[in-house]
Design an enzyme around this catalytic site. Structure first.
Site, mmCIF file in Angstrom:
data_model
loop_
_atom_site.group_PDB
_atom_site.id
_atom_site.type_symbol
_atom_site.label_atom_id
_atom_site.label_comp_id
_atom_site.label_asym_id
_atom_site.label_seq_id
_atom_site.Cartn_x
_atom_site.Cartn_y
_atom_site.Cartn_z
ATOM 1 N N LEU A 18 0.838 -1.205 0.000
ATOM 2 C CA LEU A 18 0.000 0.000 0.000
ATOM 3 C C LEU A 18 0.871 1.253 0.000
ATOM 4 C CD1 LEU A 18 -2.926 0.875 -0.027
ATOM 5 C CD2 LEU A 18 -2.870 0.996 2.455
ATOM 6 N N LYS A 19 1.957 1.198 0.762
ATOM 7 C CA LYS A 19 2.896 2.328 0.780
ATOM 8 C C LYS A 19 3.405 2.591 -0.636
ATOM 9 C CE LYS A 19 7.606 3.399 2.241
ATOM 10 N NZ LYS A 19 7.383 4.595 3.073
ATOM 11 N N ILE A 441 21.334 20.580 17.329
ATOM 12 C CA ILE A 441 20.695 19.494 18.078
ATOM 13 C C ILE A 441 21.348 18.140 17.810
ATOM 14 C CG2 ILE A 441 18.436 18.463 18.653
ATOM 15 C CD1 ILE A 441 18.830 21.459 19.383
ATOM 16 N N TRP A 571 10.208 3.621 21.617
ATOM 17 C CA TRP A 571 10.158 3.379 20.179
ATOM 18 C C TRP A 571 10.551 1.945 19.809
ATOM 19 C CZ3 TRP A 571 12.478 8.790 18.357
ATOM 20 C CH2 TRP A 571 11.527 9.755 18.646
ATOM 21 N N HIS A 651 17.409 16.983 24.925
ATOM 22 C CA HIS A 651 16.631 17.651 23.883
ATOM 23 C C HIS A 651 15.256 17.016 23.789
ATOM 24 C CE1 HIS A 651 15.256 19.183 20.066
ATOM 25 N NE2 HIS A 651 15.110 17.954 19.645
ATOM 26 N N CYS A 653 11.539 17.458 21.424
ATOM 27 C CA CYS A 653 10.971 18.225 20.326
ATOM 28 C C CYS A 653 9.459 18.132 20.295
ATOM 29 C CB CYS A 653 11.558 17.810 18.988
ATOM 30 S SG CYS A 653 11.892 16.077 18.789
ATOM 31 N N HIS A 704 11.705 22.524 10.266
ATOM 32 C CA HIS A 704 10.718 21.779 9.487
ATOM 33 C C HIS A 704 10.384 22.463 8.170
ATOM 34 C CE1 HIS A 704 10.236 20.546 13.716
ATOM 35 N NE2 HIS A 704 10.177 19.358 13.171
#
Ligand code: GLN
Ligand code: ZN
Length: 764
Positions: A18-19, A441, A571, A651, A653, A704
């Site tokens: 699907l990706k 960063i 994660w 850090h 985000c 970004h």
């Protein structure tokens, strides 16, 4: 007989079909019809798998080209005006490209417009598109996709159960736009469309519709609890049966509410909240079905079928025909099929179950408790028992050194030697940094050359020595650029890292990596979380030689760069045979060794990233403190062994600090860099109100976007920061790592950033 079903199946396909198809479609490389064909093939294949496994229903409505919450928004006609789809909505048939524009801002057809906001679905790593809600918004049935998919399943001879995000959870996930107002004022109009949907499904011959209401496992205001009663009393008039699905936790104080709602069935999560099962049964109406999810839909461990059979038998006696079995939640959150994993080794494979295997587990369990087990079921039961016994005893899992070390942790291990104020003085003398020190960063652009070198190395086309030489060149380049830019605390640039968790996991004991263990994160984006299966330890230094090399290239203090224990845990797929906090402490001790080795190698500034600290917060507020206690302790354990002169950075985000500002202060990092550039420094209010004592680098460069921030803009932002935080405690840095940018963007942006620091030094 006990009914077996699932709440949803992963849609990406075992090979991420699907990706590939959606991305090709977006690029204009394949026509719409081909994308639709891929979607149809995947749906049919997944229904077939469910039928082959022996489930009583196949799940329809869990498919989405982008996101299932977006599908509901489109079906309700909740398409923001900027997408110019009023005609499509009125015509009852919103175009797929309109949905793609809502998701990504652009599509092969239609005008680009700002994409809808995306955020994490409850405590998962799956991101949904946030419904945009307007005062007095009126909803209308605006898509036939769901009904078409039902027809498709029926034509192919399957028995569908339809799944749909429930009306209250949909509103709960939505955000008000324009003037703030009470989202519940929209409920009646939303329910009108749900009523229509249910009526149509009934005419198609659908018997059961599963309405996902995971909001019921969160703290709900009284008005929302009452709205649940109102909503489900209205929906009960639909000519079909409703299964109210709750997951990701226990019902807690919503338990009597959930059992009181007039739904024909209720699904509960018994993987996360096994203790709630009996109290739910106690309150269940005499005709209500209870679907119980013992098989974990959020993790990849093989179920203990023998233990579950024992657990279920008395429940079967109590519920009889009213007992259904399913995984705890949709299987969207686990990889598709373990059969593809050829390189994990038989032992590890025997401990795991992905989505396809979980179907078998559910079906076998129903037959075991119904006394109709086939020889195949008996064999599965035996295999599971043997594998789990082996897992409990495996020497690959248990390392005495690790458990002994954990047992020997003392409170002093998580405390720096002296308070921050004294460390700050020592660090000022040792590091000799100017006012408003500049830093970044961690990552610099991951260029095509870097990626190509890594691919070639993994494919065996590049020797280790050649690969490392290329990475050294990249590091040298990044350091040289930072010298030229006059950055005060340079970094080595992370060229050698594919991913901030995988890079460490690959070098730690206790981690394994799948080949195809992809899980959808958002849209076409998938992640492949590492599997933490055993005690974690660090056989050898992981980053030291890179940082050490980088330090030889500059006289400025090179900042070492690590990922923190909470983020590594968060994660990954985490082992289920010990508390998460224990695994987190193990990772923390491994990182502590790395920190001390870096320090010994002459690295005096060390950053430990914790971008996932906040997302680990439990869904219930009364569990937050317990989580934050061990999360903070884990960070401290990794950081606190250093000398006073060694400066620890962290850090994060994200933009929501209010809830966790106390925990952030408790980390006691000497410096924290955060993402602020889009908030006009309002984020610092939380730090100011808390009287946050240590140093802060509020990001002044929004990484970004490709835009180059102006000097004056950054100076102005820092002036705003100076109203809240004294000059001696402010740093100047970008928002986050620069790996997704290119050098042509990064260099002028950083030059301006350094210039901004120099302007400020003149003023203060
Ligand atoms: N050090 C990491 C980088 O610069 C941090 C990434 C993150 O915060 N997600 O890429
Ligand atoms: Zn970041």
């Amino acid at each position: 007989m006990t009914v077996s079903h699932i709440l949803g199946y992963p849609r990406i396909g075992a090979q991420r079909e699907l990706k590939k198809a959606t991305e090709a479609y977006w690029k204009g490389e394949c026509p719409r019809s081909e994308l639709e064909d891929t979607g149809r093939e995947l749906r049919l294949r997944h229904w077939q798998a469910q039928q082959d496994a022996g489930l009583d229903f196949v799940s329809v409505g869990d498919f989405a080209f982008y996101d299932q919450v977006l599908n509901v928004s489109v079906t309700l006609g909740a398409v923001p005006a900027r997408f110019n789809a009023q005609k499509e909505v009125a015509g009852g048939d919103v175009d797929l490209d309109t949905a793609f524009r809502m998701a990504r801002g652009r599509a092969p057809s239609g005008e680009p417009a700002a994409a809808c906001e995306m955020t994490k679905y409850f405590d998962t790593n799956y991101h949904y598109l946030v419904p945009e809600l307007h005062e007095e918004q009126v909803f209308t049935l605006a898509s036939n996709r769901l009904f078409d998919e039902v027809d498709e399943a029926l034509r192919a001879g399957f028995t569908p159960k339809v799944t749909l995000t429930g009306p209250l959870t949909w509103l709960w996930l939505g955000k008000t736009k324009g003037r703030d107002f009470d989202r519940l004022t929209l409920l009646d109009s939303v329910l009108n469309v749900y009523g229509e949907i249910l009526a149509r499904l009934a005419t198609q011959g659908i018997e059961w519709v599963q309405l996902d209401e995971p909001a019921l496992v969160q703290d709900l205001p009284l008005a929302w609890q009452q709205a649940y009663e109102r909503a489900y009393h209205r929906l009960q008039s639909a000519p079909l049966k409703l299964l109210l699905a709750t997951y990701f936790g226990g019902l807690g104080d919503n338990l009597s509410l959930a059992t009181r709602l007039p739904a024909a069935g209720l699904h509960i999560d018994a993987a996360r909240a096994p203790q709630q099962v009996e109290s739910v049964i106690d309150r269940l109406g005499p005709h209500q079905v209870l679907s119980i999810g013992f098989v974990d839909g959020r993790n990849i461990w093989r179920a203990d079928l023998a233990a579950l059979r024992e657990r279920l038998l008395p429940l079967k006696v109590r519920l009889g025909q009213r007992l259904w079995l399913a995984p705890s939640c949709s299987l969207l959150h686990v990889p598709v099929d373990l059969a593809q994993e050829t390189e994990l080794g038989d032992e590890l494979i025997s401990w795991l179950a992905f989505a396809r295997q979980k179907l078998d587990e559910v079906v076998t369990l129903t037959r075991l408790i119904d006394n109709r087990a086939t020889p195949n079921d008996e064999q599965r039961l035996d295999e599971a028992t043997r594998a789990l016994d082996a897992r409990r005893e495996s020497s690959r899992i248990h390392q005495t050194v690790v458990s002994e070390r954990l047992a020997a942790i003392s409170p002093a291990d998580s405390q720096r030697q002296v308070p921050y104020s004294l460390r700050a003085e020592a660090q000022r003398r040792a590091l000799k940094l100017p006012l408003f020190p500049t830093t970044t960063i961690g990552s610099f652009p991951q260029t095509d050359e870097i990626r190509a070198a890594r691919r070639a190395f993994k494919a065996g086309e590049l020797t280790l020595a050649d690969y490392e030489a290329r990475m050294q060149n990249e590091i040298a380049y990044a350091v040289e650029r930072q010298e030229a830019l006059d950055i005060d605390v340079p970094v080595h640039g992370e060229a050698e890292r594919n991913d901030m968790v995988e890079y460490f996991g690959e070098q730690l004991e206790g981690f394994a990596f799948t080949r195809f263990g992809w899980v959808q994160s958002y849209g076409s984006r998938c992640v492949k979380p590492p599997v933490i299966f055993g005690d974690v330890s660090r056989p050898a230094p992981m980053t030291v030689r890179w940082s050490q090399y980088a330090q030889t290239l500059t006289s400025k203090p090179m900042k070492g760069m690590l990922t923190g224990p909470v983020t590594i845990l968060q994660w990954s797929f985490v082992r289920d045979d010990q508390p998460r906090e224990t695994t987190c402490r193990q990772i923390a001790l491994a990182m502590r060794d790395e920190v001390l080795d870096l320090e010994n190698a002459g690295i005096n500034v060390i950053q430990i990233d914790e971008p996932a600290l906040r997302e680990g917060l439990p869904l219930r507020q009364n569990e937050w403190q317990a989580y934050l206690d061990w999360a903070v302790e884990s960070f401290q354990l990794s950081a606190a062994g250093v000398a006073n002169t060694t400066q620890i950075h962290t850090h994060m985000c994200y933009s929501e600090f209010n809830d966790i500002i106390g925990a952030i202060a408790a980390l006691d990092a000497d410096v924290i860099t955060i993402e602020t550039s889009r908030s006009d420094m309002h984020l610092l209010d939380a730090f100011q109100d808390f009287a946050y004592p240590n140093e802060i680098g509020p990001g002044v460069y929004d990484i970004h976007t490709p835009n180059i921030p102006e000097v004056s803009w950054m100076v102005d932002l820092m002036e705003k920061a100076l109203e809240k935080i004294p000059a001696e405690r402010l740093w100047i840095n970008p928002d986050c790592g620069l790996k997704t940018r290119n050098w042509a963007e990064v260099e002028p942006a950083l030059a301006n950033m350094v210039e901004a620091a120099k302007v400020l030094r003149q003023r203060y």
